[in-house]
Design a protein around this motif. Structure first.
Motif, PDB file in Angstrom:
ATOM      1  N   GLY A  10      -0.469   1.678   4.498  1.00 32.48           N
ATOM      2  CA  GLY A  10      -0.299   2.447   3.352  1.00 32.48           C
ATOM      3  C   GLY A  10      -0.314   1.776   1.912  1.00 32.48           C
ATOM      4  N   ARG A  11       0.180   2.412   0.891  1.00 36.45           N
ATOM      5  CA  ARG A  11       0.117   2.234  -0.498  1.00 36.45           C
ATOM      6  C   ARG A  11       1.299   1.628  -1.313  1.00 36.45           C
ATOM      7  NH1 ARG A  11      -3.781   6.465  -3.668  1.00 36.45           N
ATOM      8  NH2 ARG A  11      -5.762   5.955  -2.573  1.00 36.45           N
ATOM      9  N   ARG A  12       2.536   1.338  -0.372  1.00 35.39           N
ATOM     10  CA  ARG A  12       3.753   1.121  -1.046  1.00 35.39           C
ATOM     11  C   ARG A  12       4.274  -0.053  -0.573  1.00 35.39           C
ATOM     12  NH1 ARG A  12       6.542   6.667  -2.996  1.00 35.39           N
ATOM     13  NH2 ARG A  12       4.895   7.673  -3.793  1.00 35.39           N
ATOM     14  N   ARG A  13       3.941  -0.311   0.781  1.00 36.12           N
ATOM     15  CA  ARG A  13       4.512  -1.479   1.533  1.00 36.12           C
ATOM     16  C   ARG A  13       3.836  -2.657   1.636  1.00 36.12           C
ATOM     17  NH1 ARG A  13       8.489   1.039   4.898  1.00 36.12           N
ATOM     18  NH2 ARG A  13       9.433   2.484   3.573  1.00 36.12           N
ATOM     19  N   ASN A  14       4.532  -3.920   1.908  1.00 32.68           N
ATOM     20  CA  ASN A  14       3.559  -5.135   1.862  1.00 32.68           C
ATOM     21  C   ASN A  14       3.615  -5.496   3.366  1.00 32.68           C
ATOM     22  OD1 ASN A  14       3.892  -5.564  -0.687  1.00 32.68           O
ATOM     23  ND2 ASN A  14       5.977  -6.130  -0.682  1.00 32.68           N
ATOM     24  N   THR A  15       3.909  -4.950   4.307  1.00 29.00           N
ATOM     25  CA  THR A  15       3.810  -5.172   5.697  1.00 29.00           C
ATOM     26  C   THR A  15       3.629  -3.948   6.512  1.00 29.00           C
ATOM     27  OG1 THR A  15       6.395  -5.392   6.181  1.00 29.00           O
ATOM     28  CG2 THR A  15       4.983  -7.496   5.582  1.00 29.00           C
ATOM     29  N   ASN A  16       3.121  -4.294   7.539  1.00 28.63           N
ATOM     30  CA  ASN A  16       3.010  -3.009   8.700  1.00 28.63           C
ATOM     31  C   ASN A  16       3.886  -3.102   9.733  1.00 28.63           C
ATOM     32  OD1 ASN A  16       2.165  -0.652  10.191  1.00 28.63           O
ATOM     33  ND2 ASN A  16      -0.237  -1.197   9.950  1.00 28.63           N
ATOM     34  N   GLN A  17       4.894  -2.289   9.815  1.00 35.09           N
ATOM     35  CA  GLN A  17       6.054  -2.460  10.848  1.00 35.09           C
ATOM     36  C   GLN A  17       5.494  -1.332  12.049  1.00 35.09           C
ATOM     37  OE1 GLN A  17       9.934  -2.217   9.103  1.00 35.09           O
ATOM     38  NE2 GLN A  17       9.598  -4.527   8.735  1.00 35.09           N
ATOM     39  N   ASP A  18       4.435  -0.413  11.872  1.00 36.55           N
ATOM     40  CA  ASP A  18       3.971   0.225  12.993  1.00 36.55           C
ATOM     41  C   ASP A  18       3.089  -0.491  13.865  1.00 36.55           C
ATOM     42  OD1 ASP A  18       5.291   2.172  11.719  1.00 36.55           O
ATOM     43  OD2 ASP A  18       3.180   3.313  10.823  1.00 36.55           O
ATOM     44  N   TYR A  19       3.032  -0.029  15.063  1.00 37.33           N
ATOM     45  CA  TYR A  19       2.343  -0.797  16.156  1.00 37.33           C
ATOM     46  C   TYR A  19       1.888   0.311  17.291  1.00 37.33           C
ATOM     47  CZ  TYR A  19       0.350  -4.709  18.602  1.00 37.33           C
ATOM     48  OH  TYR A  19      -0.538  -5.680  19.376  1.00 37.33           O
ATOM     49  N   ALA A  20       0.642   0.223  17.604  1.00 38.29           N
ATOM     50  CA  ALA A  20       0.288   1.253  18.622  1.00 38.29           C
ATOM     51  C   ALA A  20      -0.908   0.688  19.770  1.00 38.29           C
ATOM     52  CB  ALA A  20      -0.482   2.332  18.015  1.00 38.29           C
ATOM     53  N   SER A  21      -0.968   0.934  20.837  1.00 36.26           N
ATOM     54  CA  SER A  21      -2.006   0.785  21.625  1.00 36.26           C
ATOM     55  C   SER A  21      -2.131   1.370  22.897  1.00 36.26           C
ATOM     56  CB  SER A  21      -1.531  -0.935  22.257  1.00 36.26           C
ATOM     57  OG  SER A  21      -2.919  -1.333  22.994  1.00 36.26           O
TER      58      SER A  21
END
Length: 246
Positions: A10-21
């Protein structure tokens, strides 16, 4: 059956806390899992990765094909994961209070079974209509259901991010599970709230229904959510049911 997925910070977060597989069990049945983690520091991304990876590893050991047994497996396995994430948070102070949403789909040839905890969603796009299959386990949704606020008020409610259920809670977590029959050309969408908070259901349905490759639709959904502000991590997992799915 075709499956495409992608996650974006995204544009406002520093880290990605989503995950998918996506995983496959010994009966050849695929499991798609998406999680949106929460918690300070790196706790949220650890919770979401734990949930997806552990569920997927457990699924790969199974030979399940019966819908009722799959539903029972979801309830037990997500509860087990709830306990593990909670305990990890208790053992390591920097992860205290971490948790995650889960939305998952077990994809048989004739049916699919959805399980969810939290506010990540599953949608069915069928015959040019989009239908939300999951219910948000959130404070705002409870307020809407009780009539205290309208759906329009819910869109920009200041406490929109407060969940009433998540994976990583003490005790028992209630898991919603339901099974549906496929129809030819159905599309099943799993997504985090980084998508649904940025785009209307109408816009999501329009993009999924347009002509083109499945991967291009996933990319466009993420691009449009970023254009609309990209306020959160955005994860999209899109499944198309075709005649050659067996």
């Amino acid at each position: 059956m075709q499956i495409e997925y992608q996650s974006d910070v995204g544009r406002r977060r520093n880290t990605n806390q989503d995950y998918a597989s996506v995983f496959t069990n010994r009966s050849g049945i695929k499991l798609a899992v998406l999680a949106d983690g929460m918690g300070g520091h790196r706790a949220g991304d650890i919770a979401s990765q734990m949930a997806v990876t552990n569920l997927g590893t457990a699924w790969e050991e199974q030979e399940l094909s019966d819908d009722e047994k799959i539903a029972q497996w979801f309830i037990k396995s997500i509860q087990d994961e709830n306990t593990m994430i909670y305990q990890r948070g208790q053992e390591q102070p920097e992860y205290s209070g971490m948790g995650t949403t889960i939305v998952a789909a077990a994809l048989s040839d004739e049916r699919f079974t959805i399980a969810n905890v939290g506010d990540s969603r599953a949608y069915l796009i069928r015959e040019n209509k989009i239908m939300q299959l999951t219910e948000d386990h959130s404070l705002v949704n409870e307020l809407v259901k009780s009539g205290e606020i309208s759906e329009e008020m819910a869109v920009n409610h200041p406490r929109k991010n407060i969940l009433t259920r998540s994976v990583g809670m003490p005790g028992t977590v209630e898991v919603d599970v339901s099974t549906y029959f496929w129809q030819l050309k159905d599309r099943l969408l799993l997504c985090s709230d980084g998508l649904t908070n940025m785009l209307s259901e109408e816009m999501i349905g329009t993009i999924v229904n347009q002509e083109g490759e499945l991967a291009d639709k996933v990319n466009e959904l993420i691009a449009r959510a970023n254009e609309a502000g990209g306020a959160d991590n955005i994860t999209v997992l899109l499944i198309e049911y075709k005649e050659d799915c067996a």
